[in-house]
Design a protein around this motif. Structure first.
Motif, PDB file in Angstrom:
ATOM      1  N   SER A  77      -4.264  28.376  -8.615  1.00  0.00           N
ATOM      2  CA  SER A  77      -3.630  27.580  -7.576  1.00  0.00           C
ATOM      3  C   SER A  77      -2.119  27.492  -7.782  1.00  0.00           C
ATOM      4  O   SER A  77      -1.362  27.504  -6.810  1.00  0.00           O
ATOM      5  CB  SER A  77      -4.251  26.187  -7.538  1.00  0.00           C
ATOM      6  N   SER A  80      -0.533  30.627  -6.472  1.00  0.00           N
ATOM      7  CA  SER A  80      -0.442  30.767  -5.021  1.00  0.00           C
ATOM      8  C   SER A  80       0.344  29.643  -4.338  1.00  0.00           C
ATOM      9  O   SER A  80       1.002  29.883  -3.340  1.00  0.00           O
ATOM     10  CB  SER A  80      -1.845  30.845  -4.411  1.00  0.00           C
ATOM     11  N   ARG A  81       0.303  28.428  -4.872  1.00  0.00           N
ATOM     12  CA  ARG A  81       0.947  27.281  -4.222  1.00  0.00           C
ATOM     13  C   ARG A  81       2.170  26.748  -4.948  1.00  0.00           C
ATOM     14  O   ARG A  81       2.830  25.852  -4.454  1.00  0.00           O
ATOM     15  CB  ARG A  81      -0.037  26.124  -4.105  1.00  0.00           C
ATOM     16  N   GLY A  85       0.085  23.186  -6.699  1.00  0.00           N
ATOM     17  CA  GLY A  85      -1.243  23.698  -7.008  1.00  0.00           C
ATOM     18  C   GLY A  85      -1.822  23.158  -8.302  1.00  0.00           C
ATOM     19  O   GLY A  85      -3.035  23.151  -8.492  1.00  0.00           O
ATOM     20  N   GLY A  89      -5.664  22.466  -7.845  1.00  0.00           N
ATOM     21  CA  GLY A  89      -6.421  23.639  -8.276  1.00  0.00           C
ATOM     22  C   GLY A  89      -7.710  23.344  -9.005  1.00  0.00           C
ATOM     23  O   GLY A  89      -8.743  23.967  -8.749  1.00  0.00           O
TER      24      GLY A  89
END
Length: 120
Positions: A77, A80-81, A85, A89
């Motif tokens: 996470s 990607s974020r 994240g 996550g």
């Protein structure tokens, strides 16, 4: 052969927990926390991932596997974020398991009566 390794590795992890219960004054709750935190730390260092590849369910089913799942969810996470994240996550990765526990707990609560069955 993979079933044998899963059984042996899972058994060793559970044996460590049983030794902690029998030989220390740690409460079961503290042992639970130790196992989950150990899974997070070993997952973050990449060591637990190798154990999961080798032992499969023998490494993912015990509590250390839950810690590993949390650390992997946070890692993916964050990739990607970004920093946000890190907060979402772990919950996203373990949502199915947590939901199953909550639903099963509710079902057991509704089906069975509460009461102590202590006999003297």
């Amino acid at each position: 052969m993979s079933y044998l390794w899963a059984f042996l590795i899972g058994g060793i992890i559970c044996l460590i927990g049983q030794i902690l219960i029998d030989r220390t004054k740690l409460s079961p709750a503290k042992i639970l926390v130790i196992f989950v935190v150990a899974g997070v730390i070993l997952g973050a260092t990449g060591l637990y991932g190798r154990l999961v590849e080798f032992a499969g369910a023998g490494a993912t089913v015990p509590l250390t596997g839950f810690g590993y799942l949390l650390s992997e969810g946070v890692r993916t996470s964050v990739e990607s974020r970004g920093l946000l994240g890190a907060f979402a996550g772990g919950f996203g990765a373990s949502a199915v398991g947590l939901e199953t526990v909550l639903v099963m707990g509710l079902i057991v609560t509704l089906v069975f009566k509460r009461g102590d069955k202590i006999t003297k």
